[in-house]
Design a protein around this motif. Structure first.
Motif, PDB file in Angstrom:
ATOM      1  N   ILE A 201       0.616  22.512  30.580  1.00 45.73           N
ATOM      2  CA  ILE A 201       1.381  21.665  31.496  1.00 45.73           C
ATOM      3  C   ILE A 201       1.639  20.258  30.983  1.00 45.73           C
ATOM      4  O   ILE A 201       2.462  19.535  31.552  1.00 45.73           O
ATOM      5  N   LYS A 202       0.966  19.837  29.938  1.00 49.79           N
ATOM      6  CA  LYS A 202       1.038  18.430  29.533  1.00 49.79           C
ATOM      7  C   LYS A 202       2.445  17.993  29.127  1.00 49.79           C
ATOM      8  O   LYS A 202       2.779  16.814  29.230  1.00 49.79           O
ATOM      9  N   ASP A 203       3.268  18.937  28.662  1.00 49.15           N
ATOM     10  CA  ASP A 203       4.612  18.571  28.197  1.00 49.15           C
ATOM     11  C   ASP A 203       5.677  18.662  29.292  1.00 49.15           C
ATOM     12  O   ASP A 203       6.844  18.383  29.027  1.00 49.15           O
TER      13      ASP A 203
ATOM     14  N   ALA B  85       2.919  24.472  38.678  1.00 50.17           N
ATOM     15  CA  ALA B  85       2.382  25.743  39.152  1.00 50.17           C
ATOM     16  C   ALA B  85       3.030  26.916  38.431  1.00 50.17           C
ATOM     17  O   ALA B  85       2.365  27.886  38.053  1.00 50.17           O
ATOM     18  N   HIS B  86       4.341  26.845  38.224  1.00 51.54           N
ATOM     19  CA  HIS B  86       5.060  27.920  37.543  1.00 51.54           C
ATOM     20  C   HIS B  86       4.596  28.044  36.102  1.00 51.54           C
ATOM     21  O   HIS B  86       4.428  29.161  35.580  1.00 51.54           O
ATOM     22  N   SER B  87       4.362  26.920  35.445  1.00 51.26           N
ATOM     23  CA  SER B  87       3.948  26.942  34.052  1.00 51.26           C
ATOM     24  C   SER B  87       2.554  27.536  33.898  1.00 51.26           C
ATOM     25  O   SER B  87       2.290  28.301  32.964  1.00 51.26           O
ATOM     26  N   VAL B  88       1.641  27.203  34.806  1.00 54.81           N
ATOM     27  CA  VAL B  88       0.279  27.729  34.735  1.00 54.81           C
ATOM     28  C   VAL B  88       0.273  29.229  34.994  1.00 54.81           C
ATOM     29  O   VAL B  88      -0.414  29.995  34.317  1.00 54.81           O
ATOM     30  N   ALA B  89       1.056  29.663  35.987  1.00 57.37           N
ATOM     31  CA  ALA B  89       1.096  31.093  36.324  1.00 57.37           C
ATOM     32  C   ALA B  89       1.690  31.914  35.192  1.00 57.37           C
ATOM     33  O   ALA B  89       1.261  33.032  34.921  1.00 57.37           O
TER      34      ALA B  89
ATOM     35  N   PRO C  15       0.868  35.021  40.773  1.00 54.92           N
ATOM     36  CA  PRO C  15       1.731  34.659  41.909  1.00 54.92           C
ATOM     37  C   PRO C  15       3.199  34.646  41.508  1.00 54.92           C
ATOM     38  O   PRO C  15       3.559  34.132  40.457  1.00 54.92           O
ATOM     39  N   LEU C  16       4.032  35.228  42.353  1.00 51.78           N
ATOM     40  CA  LEU C  16       5.458  35.309  42.083  1.00 51.78           C
ATOM     41  C   LEU C  16       6.279  34.444  43.032  1.00 51.78           C
ATOM     42  O   LEU C  16       7.230  33.799  42.620  1.00 51.78           O
TER      43      LEU C  16
ATOM     44  N   ALA D 283      -0.896  24.667  48.344  1.00 52.49           N
ATOM     45  CA  ALA D 283      -0.973  26.130  48.320  1.00 52.49           C
ATOM     46  C   ALA D 283      -0.472  26.673  46.987  1.00 52.49           C
ATOM     47  O   ALA D 283      -1.059  27.605  46.422  1.00 52.49           O
ATOM     48  N   SER D 284       0.598  26.090  46.453  1.00 53.98           N
ATOM     49  CA  SER D 284       1.136  26.532  45.161  1.00 53.98           C
ATOM     50  C   SER D 284       0.154  26.246  44.034  1.00 53.98           C
ATOM     51  O   SER D 284      -0.042  27.076  43.128  1.00 53.98           O
ATOM     52  N   LEU D 285      -0.478  25.066  44.066  1.00 49.77           N
ATOM     53  CA  LEU D 285      -1.467  24.732  43.040  1.00 49.77           C
ATOM     54  C   LEU D 285      -2.685  25.657  43.132  1.00 49.77           C
ATOM     55  O   LEU D 285      -3.241  26.071  42.107  1.00 49.77           O
TER      56      LEU D 285
END
Length: 252
Positions: free
Chosen positions: A14-16, A79-83, A137-138, A240-242
């Motif tokens: 996520i850093k970038d 959240a999207h990047s982590v998932a 998670p989608l 909730a997303s996090l």
């Protein structure tokens, strides 16, 4: 010393994509990782912003930065990047009711509906979730607590390609089943007891539905998710997303 959650591996993901990195316009934010830790601490403990440990800095400064990232859609990208992404084999959907604390009421009306309604037990909100067969998670949708599960079913799976959609009998509606089949997927949904003609479904696949129930149990370790304290729906949805993204990765 406060307990931290971010591993080096997750931070590299996520850093970038967060503001303030080297090369961005404006002042470079060297404390981005520590700031994300602060927000995760709030989400995990359920504490008021004013009780943020001093190690994270002034609570109001941290909150204002949280709100700025919320407004700019940064948290959704995090959240999207982590998932992560990948091929979807099966989609599992379900919902859970969350009790709304009295502090969550009273948002300004000009902000529009805040997804707080009345159901059994008082004020509540509902999380509608879709995950894949490996627990990724989608999609996540927030509604009032009294909203029927089927009301968000189509939106949960819209645009997602999979071999099967797995859900409980609360999603047994002709239109929804037909939309699943039209997308080329199997509808693994047990028929309601009042159906004259019972629809066949794979009981073996249906037994995997406990994955989404266990996922809800996992994210509710984040106390700011298990009880809604936020007045604004978009703030609660951020936490909730996090929780959906970070919950399966961290030791709580």
């Amino acid at each position: 010393m406060v307990r931290t959650l971010l591993s080096d591996e997750v931070w590299q993901k996520i850093k970038d994509i967060v503001p303030g990195k080297e090369g961005d316009r404006g002042r470079t934010a060297a404390d981005n990782r520590w700031f994300v830790e602060a927000v995760l601490w709030i989400g995990r403990t359920g504490s008021p912003w004013r009780d943020l440990p001093v190690e994270f800095g002034r609570w109001h400064t941290v909150y204002m930065r949280f709100a700025r990232w919320r407004r700019d859609g940064v948290w959704q990208r995090v959240a999207h990047s982590v998932a992560g992404e990948g091929e979807i084999e099966h989609i599992l959907i379900d919902s859970t009711i969350v009790r709304a604390h009295q502090h969550s009421a009273g948002a300004l009306k000009k902000g529009g509906p805040q997804a707080i309604g009345r159901s059994r037990g008082g004020l509540s909100t509902k999380l509608h979730l879709a995950i894949d067969a490996i627990g990724r998670p989608l999609r996540l949708i927030l509604t009032e607590g009294q909203a029927a599960d089927i009301s968000c079913a189509t939106e949960l799976i819209e645009g997602l390609r999979a071999q099967a959609v797995i859900a409980d009998k609360g999603y047994d509606a002709n239109a929804f089943v037909q939309s699943i089949r039209a997308a080329g997927a199997k509808a693994v949904i047990p028929p309601r007891s009042n159906r004259i003609s019972k629809r066949l479904y794979s009981r073996a696949l249906y037994r995997t539905r406990n994955l989404v129930e266990r996922f809800f149990n996992r994210i509710k370790h984040f106390r700011r998710v298990s009880t809604r304290y936020d007045k604004r729906a978009d703030s609660y949805l951020v936490f909730a997303s996090l929780a959906c993204a970070f919950g399966p990765l961290v030791q709580l």
